[in-house]
Design an enzyme around this catalytic site. Sequence first.
Site, short mmCIF file in Angstrom:
data_model
loop_
_atom_site.label_atom_id
_atom_site.label_comp_id
_atom_site.label_asym_id
_atom_site.label_seq_id
_atom_site.Cartn_x
_atom_site.Cartn_y
_atom_site.Cartn_z
N SER A 211 -6.38 31.81 13.23
CA SER A 211 -7.42 32.21 14.18
C SER A 211 -7.44 31.22 15.34
O SER A 211 -7.80 30.05 15.16
CB SER A 211 -8.79 32.23 13.49
OG SER A 211 -9.81 32.25 14.48
N HIS B 130 -4.66 35.80 15.07
CA HIS B 130 -5.98 36.44 14.95
C HIS B 130 -6.82 36.02 16.15
O HIS B 130 -7.03 34.83 16.39
CB HIS B 130 -6.61 35.98 13.63
CG HIS B 130 -7.90 36.62 13.27
ND1 HIS B 130 -7.97 37.83 12.61
CD2 HIS B 130 -9.18 36.23 13.48
CE1 HIS B 130 -9.25 38.14 12.41
NE2 HIS B 130 -10.01 37.19 12.93
N ASP C 225 -10.41 36.27 17.86
CA ASP C 225 -11.81 36.57 17.58
C ASP C 225 -12.57 36.84 18.87
O ASP C 225 -12.70 35.96 19.71
CB ASP C 225 -12.46 35.39 16.85
CG ASP C 225 -12.06 35.33 15.40
OD1 ASP C 225 -12.20 36.35 14.71
OD2 ASP C 225 -11.59 34.26 14.96
N MET D 225 -16.11 37.83 20.55
CA MET D 225 -17.56 37.80 20.29
C MET D 225 -18.32 38.10 21.57
O MET D 225 -17.95 37.61 22.64
CB MET D 225 -17.96 36.43 19.78
CG MET D 225 -17.18 35.99 18.55
SD MET D 225 -17.69 34.34 18.02
CE MET D 225 -16.60 34.11 16.61
N HIS E 10 -10.00 40.90 16.47
CA HIS E 10 -11.17 41.12 15.62
C HIS E 10 -12.39 41.25 16.52
O HIS E 10 -12.88 40.26 17.05
CB HIS E 10 -11.30 39.94 14.65
CG HIS E 10 -12.48 39.99 13.74
ND1 HIS E 10 -12.90 38.89 13.02
CD2 HIS E 10 -13.34 40.99 13.42
CE1 HIS E 10 -13.96 39.22 12.31
NE2 HIS E 10 -14.26 40.48 12.54
N MET F 44 -15.89 41.44 17.18
CA MET F 44 -17.27 41.22 16.69
C MET F 44 -18.20 41.53 17.85
O MET F 44 -18.81 40.64 18.45
CB MET F 44 -17.41 39.77 16.20
CG MET F 44 -16.67 39.52 14.89
SD MET F 44 -16.45 37.76 14.57
CE MET F 44 -15.03 37.45 15.58
N MET G 110 -15.20 39.95 5.39
CA MET G 110 -15.66 38.65 5.89
C MET G 110 -16.08 37.76 4.72
O MET G 110 -16.80 38.21 3.82
CB MET G 110 -16.85 38.82 6.84
CG MET G 110 -16.55 39.46 8.18
SD MET G 110 -15.30 38.60 9.17
CE MET G 110 -15.99 36.96 9.35
N ASP H 21 -11.49 36.57 5.91
CA ASP H 21 -11.71 35.83 7.15
C ASP H 21 -12.95 34.97 7.03
O ASP H 21 -14.06 35.48 6.90
CB ASP H 21 -11.87 36.86 8.29
CG ASP H 21 -12.00 36.21 9.66
OD1 ASP H 21 -11.90 34.98 9.76
OD2 ASP H 21 -12.21 36.97 10.62
C1 DX5 Z 1 -15.74 34.04 12.27
C2 DX5 Z 1 -14.37 34.51 12.74
C3 DX5 Z 1 -13.26 33.87 11.99
C4 DX5 Z 1 -13.21 32.40 12.14
C5 DX5 Z 1 -12.36 31.82 11.07
O1 DX5 Z 1 -16.71 34.64 13.03
O2 DX5 Z 1 -14.23 35.90 12.57
O3 DX5 Z 1 -12.01 34.46 12.31
O4 DX5 Z 1 -12.73 32.00 13.40
O5 DX5 Z 1 -12.35 30.46 11.26
P1 DX5 Z 1 -12.41 29.41 10.08
O6 DX5 Z 1 -11.10 29.54 9.38
O7 DX5 Z 1 -12.59 28.15 10.80
O8 DX5 Z 1 -13.56 29.79 9.18
ZN ZN Z 2 -12.10 36.80 12.72
#
Ligand code: DX5
Ligand code: ZN
Length: 218
Positions: A6, A31, A33, A35, A64, A66, A135, A173
């Site tokens: 990630s 990956h 992320d 947000m 991903h 979110m 998750m 994740d």
């Molecule tokens: C959380 C994300 C994850 C996160 C994982 O909201 O979806 O992908 O970045 O990071 P670590 O491995 O640091 O928990």
């Molecule tokens: Zn993620």
Amino acid sequence: MHLAPSILAADFSRLGAQVAEAEAAGVQRLHVDVMDGHFVPNLSMGPAVVEALRPHTRLLIEVHLMVEQPAKFTAAFIGKGADLVIVHHEVLEDARPLLSEIKNRGKRAGLAINPHTPVDVLVPYLPMLDHALCMTVHPGFGGQPFLADSPPRIARLRQLINTHNPKCDLEVDGGIDARTAPAVLAAGANVLVVGTGIFCNPLGIAAAIRELQALVPS
Ligand code: DX5
Ligand code: ZN
């Protein structure tokens, strides 16, 4: 087993170099992320990051989302080079139209569930899913501790996938590292997202990846 570093945990001032190091160490995916400050209380990256990375890596890029309104953004990420788009069940009354749209654009489609969402909600979608994401932290931030009640959820999801669509990947994740990975692998996960455990590992990126790879006999 596939590893999906990630990049949320990467040093953004050296993102290209860090991704190249992970790729050289043998990971299969990246990956990303995304947000939006609504679905989760944080902001992160947009399609420009995928656009910047795409010419520099052969890795599968998974996005991903979110975000509260994933339908607004899937085409943009696909246009910039995403190979797999993962949307959240919690924001979609019926995920099928959006999953179909992603697949009609020739990309892989994934559905994610938060820790409080019952795993069985995925059953109607499994036949059309390439990817199911369970998750193992509450989404929004990297570096959180792995939720210890996750393995039975993963095991149930593995059972459902084996029944309804054995080709579907089962990704976990949040809070995954060499210490927590054995339990999720034993429960049936085959794709591990790892952010902090790779990019912030005191061993360094390549050694952190080797340690995770060594958990599964090749
Ligand atoms: C959380 C994300 C994850 C996160 C994982 O909201 O979806 O992908 O970045 O990071 P670590 O491995 O640091 O928990
Ligand atoms: Zn993620």
